[in-house]
Design a protein around this motif. Structure first.
Motif, PDB file in Angstrom:
ATOM      1  N   ALA A  67      39.668  12.684  26.681  1.00 30.60           N
ATOM      2  CA  ALA A  67      39.504  13.703  27.841  1.00 30.60           C
ATOM      3  C   ALA A  67      40.539  14.193  28.974  1.00 30.60           C
ATOM      4  N   THR A  68      41.582  13.426  28.664  1.00 30.45           N
ATOM      5  CA  THR A  68      43.121  14.336  28.528  1.00 30.45           C
ATOM      6  C   THR A  68      42.495  15.928  28.025  1.00 30.45           C
ATOM      7  N   LEU A  69      42.786  15.960  26.880  1.00 35.05           N
ATOM      8  CA  LEU A  69      42.288  17.820  26.272  1.00 35.05           C
ATOM      9  C   LEU A  69      41.711  18.304  26.897  1.00 35.05           C
ATOM     10  N   ALA A  70      40.481  17.674  26.968  1.00 42.40           N
ATOM     11  CA  ALA A  70      39.242  18.330  28.084  1.00 42.40           C
ATOM     12  C   ALA A  70      39.509  18.740  29.433  1.00 42.40           C
ATOM     13  N   LEU A  71      40.052  17.882  30.246  1.00 39.83           N
ATOM     14  CA  LEU A  71      40.646  18.322  30.949  1.00 39.83           C
ATOM     15  C   LEU A  71      41.651  19.859  31.180  1.00 39.83           C
ATOM     16  N   LEU A  72      42.605  19.125  30.397  1.00 40.36           N
ATOM     17  CA  LEU A  72      43.518  20.270  30.071  1.00 40.36           C
ATOM     18  C   LEU A  72      42.850  21.801  29.073  1.00 40.36           C
ATOM     19  N   THR A  73      42.223  21.783  28.255  1.00 40.70           N
ATOM     20  CA  THR A  73      41.751  23.195  28.344  1.00 40.70           C
ATOM     21  C   THR A  73      41.134  23.653  29.176  1.00 40.70           C
ATOM     22  N   GLN A  74      40.132  22.562  30.363  1.00 43.83           N
ATOM     23  CA  GLN A  74      39.446  23.474  31.507  1.00 43.83           C
ATOM     24  C   GLN A  74      40.628  24.253  32.076  1.00 43.83           C
ATOM     25  N   ILE A  75      41.388  23.457  32.780  1.00 42.32           N
ATOM     26  CA  ILE A  75      42.143  24.318  33.149  1.00 42.32           C
ATOM     27  C   ILE A  75      42.799  25.545  32.999  1.00 42.32           C
ATOM     28  N   VAL A  76      43.662  25.004  31.018  1.00 43.80           N
ATOM     29  CA  VAL A  76      44.083  27.079  30.453  1.00 43.80           C
ATOM     30  C   VAL A  76      42.535  27.923  30.708  1.00 43.80           C
ATOM     31  N   ALA A  77      41.641  27.375  31.080  1.00 43.10           N
ATOM     32  CA  ALA A  77      41.185  28.263  30.326  1.00 43.10           C
ATOM     33  C   ALA A  77      40.611  29.207  32.361  1.00 43.10           C
ATOM     34  N   ARG A  78      40.656  28.120  33.117  1.00 46.01           N
ATOM     35  CA  ARG A  78      40.638  28.559  34.641  1.00 46.01           C
ATOM     36  C   ARG A  78      42.082  29.798  34.835  1.00 46.01           C
ATOM     37  N   ARG A  79      43.282  29.306  34.419  1.00 45.98           N
ATOM     38  CA  ARG A  79      44.413  30.149  35.084  1.00 45.98           C
ATOM     39  C   ARG A  79      44.613  31.239  33.388  1.00 45.98           C
ATOM     40  N   ASN A  80      44.047  31.247  32.921  1.00 46.54           N
ATOM     41  CA  ASN A  80      44.147  32.087  31.522  1.00 46.54           C
ATOM     42  C   ASN A  80      45.821  32.732  31.069  1.00 46.54           C
ATOM     43  N   ALA A  81      46.205  31.053  30.907  1.00 46.65           N
ATOM     44  CA  ALA A  81      47.551  30.865  30.550  1.00 46.65           C
ATOM     45  C   ALA A  81      48.202  31.548  29.287  1.00 46.65           C
ATOM     46  N   ARG A  82      49.221  31.865  29.590  1.00 48.39           N
ATOM     47  CA  ARG A  82      49.735  32.655  28.705  1.00 48.39           C
ATOM     48  C   ARG A  82      51.149  31.336  27.869  1.00 48.39           C
ATOM     49  N   THR A  83      51.414  30.515  28.484  1.00 48.61           N
ATOM     50  CA  THR A  83      52.364  29.940  28.255  1.00 48.61           C
ATOM     51  C   THR A  83      51.594  28.545  28.392  1.00 48.61           C
ATOM     52  N   ILE A  84      51.963  27.180  27.621  1.00 51.52           N
ATOM     53  CA  ILE A  84      52.237  25.748  28.247  1.00 51.52           C
ATOM     54  C   ILE A  84      53.129  25.327  28.018  1.00 51.52           C
ATOM     55  N   ARG A 113      45.938  28.601  20.196  1.00 54.67           N
ATOM     56  CA  ARG A 113      45.520  29.852  19.295  1.00 54.67           C
ATOM     57  C   ARG A 113      45.957  30.948  20.841  1.00 54.67           C
ATOM     58  N   GLY A 114      47.344  31.531  20.521  1.00 54.17           N
ATOM     59  CA  GLY A 114      46.787  32.746  21.518  1.00 54.17           C
ATOM     60  C   GLY A 114      47.756  32.422  22.796  1.00 54.17           C
ATOM     61  N   ARG A 115      48.552  31.192  22.590  1.00 55.20           N
ATOM     62  CA  ARG A 115      49.294  31.010  23.416  1.00 55.20           C
ATOM     63  C   ARG A 115      50.425  29.948  23.171  1.00 55.20           C
ATOM     64  N   GLU A 116      51.621  30.289  23.269  1.00 54.35           N
ATOM     65  CA  GLU A 116      53.025  29.940  23.474  1.00 54.35           C
ATOM     66  C   GLU A 116      53.239  28.702  23.686  1.00 54.35           C
ATOM     67  N   MET A 117      53.406  27.577  22.666  1.00 55.14           N
ATOM     68  CA  MET A 117      53.068  26.158  23.078  1.00 55.14           C
ATOM     69  C   MET A 117      53.747  25.145  23.076  1.00 55.14           C
ATOM     70  N   ILE A 118      54.871  24.813  24.320  1.00 60.52           N
ATOM     71  CA  ILE A 118      56.110  24.491  24.505  1.00 60.52           C
ATOM     72  C   ILE A 118      56.356  23.055  24.743  1.00 60.52           C
ATOM     73  N   TRP A 119      56.904  21.882  23.624  1.00 63.31           N
ATOM     74  CA  TRP A 119      56.741  20.702  24.287  1.00 63.31           C
ATOM     75  C   TRP A 119      58.607  20.287  24.580  1.00 63.31           C
ATOM     76  N   VAL A 120      58.258  19.296  25.878  1.00 63.71           N
ATOM     77  CA  VAL A 120      59.749  19.238  26.083  1.00 63.71           C
ATOM     78  C   VAL A 120      60.010  17.560  25.883  1.00 63.71           C
ATOM     79  N   ALA A 121      60.327  17.230  25.328  1.00 65.02           N
ATOM     80  CA  ALA A 121      60.921  16.010  24.435  1.00 65.02           C
ATOM     81  C   ALA A 121      60.999  14.752  25.662  1.00 65.02           C
ATOM     82  N   GLY A 122      60.457  13.307  25.656  1.00 66.57           N
ATOM     83  CA  GLY A 122      60.090  12.830  26.574  1.00 66.57           C
ATOM     84  C   GLY A 122      60.668  11.260  26.380  1.00 66.57           C
TER      85      GLY A 122
END
Length: 239
Positions: A67-84, A113-122
């Motif tokens: 569910a969380t990944l589905a929501l994130l996928t929707q937001i990324v598509a709507r915003r056409n993000a280059r970096t997450i 895919r086609g984007r930069e993904m940055i994981w900040v440590a928690g």
């Protein structure tokens, strides 16, 4: 009367703000969008929280990651993000990435895919997640902003997560509790995006001490963002 219409009586519909000179957009789903950088910022996904609880004998439906990944996928598509940028606690524990199913791994790969993904440590996931790709950092300085998991409250331009802020209100006699952004205009604490992530009241001392003066809750979870002054939000009931 809809909740949104009722909220207009006590708040202001507002989805834009400026932090340290950076013009940002608050997404109603709970993400932060930086248009100039095409950067999407999310916090506290807590992926695999369900499987973590199940391993300790606490039964939860095992669909939170999907569910969380589905929501994130929707937001990324709507915003056409280059970096997450994911601001830490992307997984609920250090072994969370190991428990991902093939479908969930494929969803993460598609997001990257086609984007930069940055994981900040928690604090839940301080170490890199092997096999997922992307860049792993303790914190990220991007222009005038400092992106980290746990807020320090020190200096302007800080964007953080960790506290999962929520606002509690009574609107026309109806109790309402929603995730929210918390900000005083100098720094901002993100809401949790994770399906199973809980929340800390915006009036709680742990959050309030980050803001020396007035601050506001920007409510998410509806069609629009509504800004409510912190003093108009209710603390949790004692006991």
């Amino acid at each position: 009367m809809s909740v949104g219409t009722a909220l207009e009586e006590i708040g202001v519909a507002e989805d834009g703000l400026v932090i340290a000179g950076a013009r940002l957009v608050l997404d109603p789903a709970g993400a932060l969008w930086w248009p100039a950088e095409r950067m999407l910022i999310v916090a506290d996904l807590h992926l695999e929280k369900g499987s973590s609880f199940a391993a300790r004998g606490v039964p939860l439906p095992p669909y939170d990651t999907r569910a969380t990944l589905a929501l994130l996928t929707q937001i990324v598509a709507r915003r056409n993000a280059r970096t997450i940028v994911a601001l830490g606690d992307s997984f609920h524990d250090r072994r969370g990435a190991d428990r991902l199913g093939e479908e969930e791994r494929a969803s993460i790969a598609a997001l990257m895919r086609g984007r930069e993904m940055i994981w900040v440590a928690g604090n839940h996931d301080p170490n890199p997640m092997p096999g997922l790709g992307g860049v792993h950092v303790d914190e990220l300085r991007a222009g005038p902003l400092t992106l980290r998991h746990e807020p320090s409250g020190d200096g302007a331009g800080e964007i953080a997560g960790h506290f999962h802020p929520v606002a509690r209100l009574v609107v026309r006699g109806r109790g309402l509790r929603r995730r929210c952004f918390a900000t005083d205009g100098a720094r901002l604490v993100m809401p949790a995006l994770g399906a199973y992530a809980g929340g800390l009241n915006i009036r709680d001392a742990a959050l309030a001490r980050l803001f020396p003066g007035a601050y506001a809750a920007h409510l998410v979870g509806g069609a629009r963002i509504y800004r409510i002054a912190h003093h108009a939000c209710l603390p949790d009931r004692a006991g």
